[in-house]
Write a protein that holds these residues in place. Structure first.
Motif, PDB file in Angstrom:
ATOM      1  N   ILE A  55      -0.177   3.016  -6.138  1.00 39.23           N
ATOM      2  CA  ILE A  55      -1.281   3.901  -5.765  1.00 39.23           C
ATOM      3  C   ILE A  55      -1.707   4.751  -6.954  1.00 39.23           C
ATOM      4  O   ILE A  55      -2.897   4.916  -7.227  1.00 39.23           O
ATOM      5  CB  ILE A  55      -0.885   4.771  -4.555  1.00 39.23           C
ATOM      6  CG1 ILE A  55      -0.748   3.876  -3.322  1.00 39.23           C
ATOM      7  CG2 ILE A  55      -1.912   5.878  -4.317  1.00 39.23           C
ATOM      8  CD1 ILE A  55      -0.132   4.569  -2.128  1.00 39.23           C
ATOM      9  N   ARG A  56      -0.738   5.304  -7.705  1.00 37.65           N
ATOM     10  CA  ARG A  56      -1.070   6.103  -8.894  1.00 37.65           C
ATOM     11  C   ARG A  56      -1.767   5.247  -9.950  1.00 37.65           C
ATOM     12  O   ARG A  56      -2.728   5.677 -10.585  1.00 37.65           O
ATOM     13  CB  ARG A  56       0.179   6.756  -9.468  1.00 37.65           C
ATOM     14  CG  ARG A  56       0.630   7.983  -8.719  1.00 37.65           C
ATOM     15  CD  ARG A  56       1.699   8.747  -9.482  1.00 37.65           C
ATOM     16  NE  ARG A  56       2.869   7.929  -9.811  1.00 37.65           N
ATOM     17  CZ  ARG A  56       3.923   7.769  -9.006  1.00 37.65           C
ATOM     18  NH1 ARG A  56       3.966   8.376  -7.853  1.00 37.65           N
ATOM     19  NH2 ARG A  56       4.936   7.025  -9.378  1.00 37.65           N
TER      20      ARG A  56
ATOM     21  N   LEU B 115       0.809  -1.214   0.000  1.00 38.91           N
ATOM     22  CA  LEU B 115       0.000   0.000   0.000  1.00 38.91           C
ATOM     23  C   LEU B 115       0.847   1.270   0.000  1.00 38.91           C
ATOM     24  O   LEU B 115       0.379   2.320  -0.384  1.00 38.91           O
ATOM     25  CB  LEU B 115      -0.942   0.020   1.209  1.00 38.91           C
ATOM     26  CG  LEU B 115      -2.109  -0.946   1.142  1.00 38.91           C
ATOM     27  CD1 LEU B 115      -2.883  -0.930   2.447  1.00 38.91           C
ATOM     28  CD2 LEU B 115      -3.033  -0.601  -0.012  1.00 38.91           C
ATOM     29  N   SER B 116       2.083   1.157   0.422  1.00 44.51           N
ATOM     30  CA  SER B 116       2.924   2.345   0.480  1.00 44.51           C
ATOM     31  C   SER B 116       3.678   2.583  -0.828  1.00 44.51           C
ATOM     32  O   SER B 116       4.451   3.524  -0.918  1.00 44.51           O
ATOM     33  CB  SER B 116       3.912   2.227   1.642  1.00 44.51           C
ATOM     34  OG  SER B 116       4.819   1.168   1.393  1.00 44.51           O
ATOM     35  N   ASP B 117       3.455   1.771  -1.832  1.00 48.08           N
ATOM     36  CA  ASP B 117       4.128   1.917  -3.116  1.00 48.08           C
ATOM     37  C   ASP B 117       3.446   3.008  -3.941  1.00 48.08           C
ATOM     38  O   ASP B 117       2.311   2.830  -4.397  1.00 48.08           O
ATOM     39  CB  ASP B 117       4.090   0.583  -3.868  1.00 48.08           C
ATOM     40  CG  ASP B 117       4.791   0.639  -5.211  1.00 48.08           C
ATOM     41  OD1 ASP B 117       5.371   1.693  -5.544  1.00 48.08           O
ATOM     42  OD2 ASP B 117       4.756  -0.369  -5.926  1.00 48.08           O
ATOM     43  N   PRO B 118       4.107   4.174  -4.144  1.00 50.93           N
ATOM     44  CA  PRO B 118       3.468   5.285  -4.866  1.00 50.93           C
ATOM     45  C   PRO B 118       3.061   4.932  -6.298  1.00 50.93           C
ATOM     46  O   PRO B 118       2.026   5.394  -6.775  1.00 50.93           O
ATOM     47  CB  PRO B 118       4.533   6.377  -4.874  1.00 50.93           C
ATOM     48  CG  PRO B 118       5.557   5.979  -3.893  1.00 50.93           C
ATOM     49  CD  PRO B 118       5.435   4.505  -3.690  1.00 50.93           C
TER      50      PRO B 118
ATOM     51  N   ASN C 147      -3.549   6.265   6.911  1.00 52.34           N
ATOM     52  CA  ASN C 147      -2.914   5.974   5.619  1.00 52.34           C
ATOM     53  C   ASN C 147      -3.932   5.615   4.543  1.00 52.34           C
ATOM     54  O   ASN C 147      -3.825   6.063   3.405  1.00 52.34           O
ATOM     55  CB  ASN C 147      -1.887   4.850   5.767  1.00 52.34           C
ATOM     56  CG  ASN C 147      -0.663   5.298   6.536  1.00 52.34           C
ATOM     57  OD1 ASN C 147      -0.402   6.492   6.659  1.00 52.34           O
ATOM     58  ND2 ASN C 147       0.082   4.354   7.073  1.00 52.34           N
ATOM     59  N   GLU C 148      -4.914   4.813   4.896  1.00 48.69           N
ATOM     60  CA  GLU C 148      -5.954   4.460   3.933  1.00 48.69           C
ATOM     61  C   GLU C 148      -6.737   5.700   3.516  1.00 48.69           C
ATOM     62  O   GLU C 148      -7.075   5.879   2.352  1.00 48.69           O
ATOM     63  CB  GLU C 148      -6.898   3.419   4.520  1.00 48.69           C
ATOM     64  CG  GLU C 148      -6.261   2.052   4.676  1.00 48.69           C
ATOM     65  CD  GLU C 148      -7.194   1.069   5.354  1.00 48.69           C
ATOM     66  OE1 GLU C 148      -8.424   1.178   5.158  1.00 48.69           O
ATOM     67  OE2 GLU C 148      -6.698   0.192   6.067  1.00 48.69           O
TER      68      GLU C 148
ATOM     69  N   ILE D  75      -4.739   7.672   0.965  1.00 49.15           N
ATOM     70  CA  ILE D  75      -4.771   7.044  -0.364  1.00 49.15           C
ATOM     71  C   ILE D  75      -6.110   7.317  -1.036  1.00 49.15           C
ATOM     72  O   ILE D  75      -6.170   7.737  -2.198  1.00 49.15           O
ATOM     73  CB  ILE D  75      -4.497   5.526  -0.263  1.00 49.15           C
ATOM     74  CG1 ILE D  75      -3.052   5.286   0.175  1.00 49.15           C
ATOM     75  CG2 ILE D  75      -4.787   4.836  -1.597  1.00 49.15           C
ATOM     76  CD1 ILE D  75      -2.751   3.847   0.556  1.00 49.15           C
TER      77      ILE D  75
ATOM     78  N   TYR E 189      -6.276  10.850  -2.154  1.00 47.14           N
ATOM     79  CA  TYR E 189      -5.500  11.052  -3.377  1.00 47.14           C
ATOM     80  C   TYR E 189      -6.313  10.629  -4.591  1.00 47.14           C
ATOM     81  O   TYR E 189      -6.367  11.327  -5.601  1.00 47.14           O
ATOM     82  CB  TYR E 189      -4.188  10.265  -3.286  1.00 47.14           C
ATOM     83  CG  TYR E 189      -3.364  10.324  -4.550  1.00 47.14           C
ATOM     84  CD1 TYR E 189      -2.605  11.455  -4.845  1.00 47.14           C
ATOM     85  CD2 TYR E 189      -3.354   9.265  -5.447  1.00 47.14           C
ATOM     86  CE1 TYR E 189      -1.853  11.519  -6.005  1.00 47.14           C
ATOM     87  CE2 TYR E 189      -2.610   9.329  -6.603  1.00 47.14           C
ATOM     88  CZ  TYR E 189      -1.857  10.450  -6.879  1.00 47.14           C
ATOM     89  OH  TYR E 189      -1.121  10.518  -8.033  1.00 47.14           O
ATOM     90  N   TRP E 190      -6.970   9.487  -4.485  1.00 51.52           N
ATOM     91  CA  TRP E 190      -7.795   9.018  -5.598  1.00 51.52           C
ATOM     92  C   TRP E 190      -8.964   9.964  -5.860  1.00 51.52           C
ATOM     93  O   TRP E 190      -9.308  10.224  -7.019  1.00 51.52           O
ATOM     94  CB  TRP E 190      -8.303   7.612  -5.331  1.00 51.52           C
ATOM     95  CG  TRP E 190      -7.229   6.560  -5.370  1.00 51.52           C
ATOM     96  CD1 TRP E 190      -5.988   6.676  -5.923  1.00 51.52           C
ATOM     97  CD2 TRP E 190      -7.302   5.255  -4.832  1.00 51.52           C
ATOM     98  NE1 TRP E 190      -5.290   5.523  -5.758  1.00 51.52           N
ATOM     99  CE2 TRP E 190      -6.063   4.622  -5.094  1.00 51.52           C
ATOM    100  CE3 TRP E 190      -8.276   4.556  -4.152  1.00 51.52           C
ATOM    101  CZ2 TRP E 190      -5.803   3.321  -4.702  1.00 51.52           C
ATOM    102  CZ3 TRP E 190      -8.009   3.256  -3.760  1.00 51.52           C
ATOM    103  CH2 TRP E 190      -6.787   2.650  -4.038  1.00 51.52           C
TER     104      TRP E 190
ATOM    105  N   GLY F  91      -5.288   4.573  -8.904  1.00 53.31           N
ATOM    106  CA  GLY F  91      -6.065   5.802  -9.062  1.00 53.31           C
ATOM    107  C   GLY F  91      -6.396   6.069 -10.518  1.00 53.31           C
ATOM    108  O   GLY F  91      -7.499   6.511 -10.851  1.00 53.31           O
TER     109      GLY F  91
END
Length: 125
Positions: free
Chosen positions: A52-53, A46-49, A94-95, A98, A101-102, A56
């Motif tokens: 996550i991008r 989950l911490s991998d940018p 953290n969730e 994320i 961000y989405w 999204g």
């Protein structure tokens, strides 16, 4: 999440309120887990940018496709996800970040769509 539920009720969003209520109900049945190697591996993923991008971006594509079918607007999806992000951040920071961000990515997509449609109307005039 209860704040989001009351906000959705006040806004007359019965379907979204029912989904949030279902999430609240399901959380009540979940036993807290003890940290272990599997959970730590999930947290690292989950911490991998990049991941996550990418997720999204996939959510943005799905939002645009849903908007094209008239099921829900991208801006509305962004708002609902933003509300969910804020409420999630209360218990899982953290969730929530994320999800926020989405929601921001979806908001950007919605603004691009609105900007393009406005440009087309001006050109047609």
């Amino acid at each position: 999440m209860r704040i989001a539920l009351s906000m959705l009720d006040e806004a007359g969003e019965a379907t979204a309120a029912a989904q949030v209520q279902a999430a609240i109900d399901s959380l009540g049945r979940v036993d807290p887990a003890e940290p272990d190697e599997g959970l730590l591996a999930e947290a690292a993923a989950l911490s991998d940018p990049t991941l996550i991008r990418a997720m999204g971006g996939a959510l943005s594509v799905l939002g645009v496709l849903m908007a094209r079918r008239g099921e829900i607007g991208v801006d509305e999806l962004a708002n609902i996800l933003g509300i969910y992000a804020v409420t999630t951040a209360e218990s899982a920071r953290n969730e929530g970040l994320i999800l926020g961000y989405w929601a921001g990515m979806l908001r950007d997509v919605a603004q691009c769509i609105d900007g393009q449609s406005g440009t087309k109307e001006k050109v047609a005039e």
